[in-house]
Scaffold this active site. Structure first.
Site, mmCIF file in Angstrom:
data_model
loop_
_atom_site.group_PDB
_atom_site.id
_atom_site.type_symbol
_atom_site.label_atom_id
_atom_site.label_comp_id
_atom_site.label_asym_id
_atom_site.label_seq_id
_atom_site.Cartn_x
_atom_site.Cartn_y
_atom_site.Cartn_z
ATOM 1 N N ARG A 1 0.850 -1.198 0.000
ATOM 2 C CA ARG A 1 0.000 0.000 0.000
ATOM 3 C C ARG A 1 0.881 1.242 0.000
ATOM 4 O O ARG A 1 2.028 1.195 0.392
ATOM 5 C CB ARG A 1 -0.908 0.001 1.241
ATOM 6 C CG ARG A 1 -1.973 -1.071 1.189
ATOM 7 C CD ARG A 1 -2.871 -0.998 2.394
ATOM 8 N NE ARG A 1 -3.707 0.193 2.352
ATOM 9 C CZ ARG A 1 -3.845 1.064 3.357
ATOM 10 N NH1 ARG A 1 -3.201 0.872 4.478
ATOM 11 N NH2 ARG A 1 -4.621 2.105 3.235
ATOM 12 N N LYS B 1 3.588 -6.776 11.900
ATOM 13 C CA LYS B 1 2.854 -7.090 10.670
ATOM 14 C C LYS B 1 3.162 -8.512 10.177
ATOM 15 O O LYS B 1 4.307 -8.875 9.966
ATOM 16 C CB LYS B 1 3.212 -6.073 9.597
ATOM 17 C CG LYS B 1 2.365 -6.224 8.357
ATOM 18 C CD LYS B 1 2.151 -4.895 7.714
ATOM 19 C CE LYS B 1 1.567 -5.044 6.332
ATOM 20 N NZ LYS B 1 1.125 -3.786 5.773
ATOM 21 N N ARG C 1 -1.908 5.861 12.597
ATOM 22 C CA ARG C 1 -0.845 5.589 13.583
ATOM 23 C C ARG C 1 -1.431 5.623 14.984
ATOM 24 O O ARG C 1 -2.212 6.508 15.315
ATOM 25 C CB ARG C 1 0.245 6.650 13.519
ATOM 26 C CG ARG C 1 0.900 6.773 12.187
ATOM 27 C CD ARG C 1 2.446 6.885 12.291
ATOM 28 N NE ARG C 1 3.017 6.773 10.976
ATOM 29 C CZ ARG C 1 3.263 5.629 10.342
ATOM 30 N NH1 ARG C 1 3.012 4.483 10.937
ATOM 31 N NH2 ARG C 1 3.763 5.593 9.130
HETATM 32 C C1 BTN Z 1 0.551 -3.798 2.277
HETATM 33 O O1 BTN Z 1 1.311 -2.864 2.023
HETATM 34 O O2 BTN Z 1 0.237 -4.068 3.432
HETATM 35 C C2 BTN Z 1 -0.013 -4.643 1.149
HETATM 36 C C3 BTN Z 1 0.948 -5.698 0.697
HETATM 37 C C4 BTN Z 1 0.389 -6.580 -0.402
HETATM 38 C C5 BTN Z 1 1.423 -7.516 -0.953
HETATM 39 C C6 BTN Z 1 0.819 -8.508 -1.904
HETATM 40 S S1 BTN Z 1 1.917 -9.847 -2.284
HETATM 41 C C7 BTN Z 1 0.859 -10.379 -3.538
HETATM 42 C C8 BTN Z 1 0.351 -9.151 -4.239
HETATM 43 N N1 BTN Z 1 1.269 -8.727 -5.266
HETATM 44 C C9 BTN Z 1 1.807 -7.538 -4.998
HETATM 45 O O3 BTN Z 1 2.646 -6.950 -5.716
HETATM 46 N N2 BTN Z 1 1.329 -7.061 -3.847
HETATM 47 C C10 BTN Z 1 0.380 -7.971 -3.249
#
Ligand code: BTN
Length: 338
Positions: free
Chosen positions: A134, A199, A335
């Site tokens: 994100r 996380k 936050r």
């Molecule tokens: C976040 O930032 O919390 C979201 C992360 C999401 C990662 C997943 S891995 C599978 C899919 N492909 C990506 O490039 N991103 C999502």
């Protein structure tokens, strides 16, 4: 690329053939490896060194015994995953791709939409070279250690329905991980999955196509399963954990994946029929922001208040100066105030 078509037939590259043979953690002779991929014994070690740099794996070479991948590795197994699905989830899953290395499964899923696939599709990968998180952050995606999955779902309601959907996916991940780890999973609005404030998984939803009517959403899920020891973890900019550390036992990625697909299909079907309401109670139980003083920031505007839960649309409720305000999703950072 290791790609499976709809019926799960794998096209296996040389790299994957070697890794598959060594996946058992046992010694294999240079002759056997050379025969497998059609190179001389002398060229085998060079090939393995190349794979080490490419995939971050550690091979051992012992004179007289051959080569091994210390500790072995569990590779993704399409037939096993498919076999474990219920008839309902199997029916839904029309297109299943497994890649050994890909830029991003979300990006590949968006390409599928352009190729005419709108639903019933899953893309998973052993590793991503440009995994995205994100707010444009990178998502570290080392080979053979974690889950990187993108699903395509086509639904009515345009982007407006997305807020609730991302919360539903958080609940889905919690339902999969909680029984495997016996841990209390925390959900941090809008869609971080945490254990002990660290996380464990992230969710990235991206809409492709019509933003008002029927649209297709790419549901990207990354779950840290065996991150410890992987290259690059020291640079992760936030506290993190993984399934194996919190479970304290090895956990199969194939088990996680089949459970994830199964739970996702049934949750999405329910969400399509009834929206967010059947999930609100569960979300509330897992909500780790409730009662905390939090700050939200969107487009340079900062708001601080006490989180008091979520509303029926999935918006975060903040009590500010005695009045409750709904904060909607999007590019908002939340936050907890120290
Ligand atoms: C976040 O930032 O919390 C979201 C992360 C999401 C990662 C997943 S891995 C599978 C899919 N492909 C990506 O490039 N991103 C999502």
């Amino acid at each position: 690329m290791f790609k499976n078509n709809e019926v799960g037939v794998a096209v296996v590259t040389d790299a994957l053939q070697i890794i598959r043979l060594l996946a058992d953690g046992e010694f294999h002779s240079g002759e056997e490896l050379g025969r497998l991929v059609g190179v001389s014994r002398a060229a085998v070690w060079k090939r393995l060194q190349h794979l080490q740099t490419q995939f971050g794996l550690r091979f051992e070479s012992v004179r007289g015994r051959g080569y091994r991948l210390a500790g072995g590795i569990e590779l993704l197994d399409v037939s096993l995953i498919r076999m474990r699905l219920s008839p309902d989830a199997s029916d839904w899953l029309q297109h299943f791709e497994v890649h050994e290395r890909i830029g991003s499964t979300n990006r590949r899923a968006s390409e599928l939409v352009r190729e005419g696939v709108h639903s019933g599709a899953i893309v998973v990968a052993e590793s991503q070279t440009e995994g995205s998180g994100r707010r444009g952050r990178p998502w570290l995606s080392p080979f053979g250690r974690n889950i990187y999955l993108s699903a395509l779902w086509s639904f009515e309601g345009g982007v407006a329905a997305l807020e609730g959907l991302s919360l539903v996916i958080g609940v889905v991940v919690a339902r999969v991980i909680a029984p495997l780890t016996k841990c209390h999973i925390e959900l941090k609005w809008p869609n971080d999955v945490l254990v002990d404030s660290r996380k464990l998984a992230g969710i990235l939803l991206e809409v492709v196509g019509d933003l008002d009517g029927r649209c297709t959403v790419v549901i990207g899920i990354g779950i840290n399963v065996r991150m410890s020891g992987a290259e690059g973890v020291d640079a992760i900019g936030q506290p993190w954990t993984d399934v194996e550390s919190v479970a304290d036992v090895p956990v199969s990625r194939n088990t996680i994946l089949s459970a994830l697909i199964e739970q996702m299909v049934s949750a999405m079907r329910l969400f399509e029929r009834e929206g967010l309401s059947p999930f609100l109670h569960e979300w509330d139980r897992l909500d780790c922001l409730k009662g905390c003083v939090v700050s939200t920031e969107a487009g340079g505007r900062m708001q601080t208040g006490v989180a008091v839960g979520i509303d029926a649309s999935g918006a975060l409720l903040l009590e500010i100066d005695g009045a409750v305000q709904a904060v909607h999703g999007g590019e908002i950072s939340v936050r907890i105030k120290a």
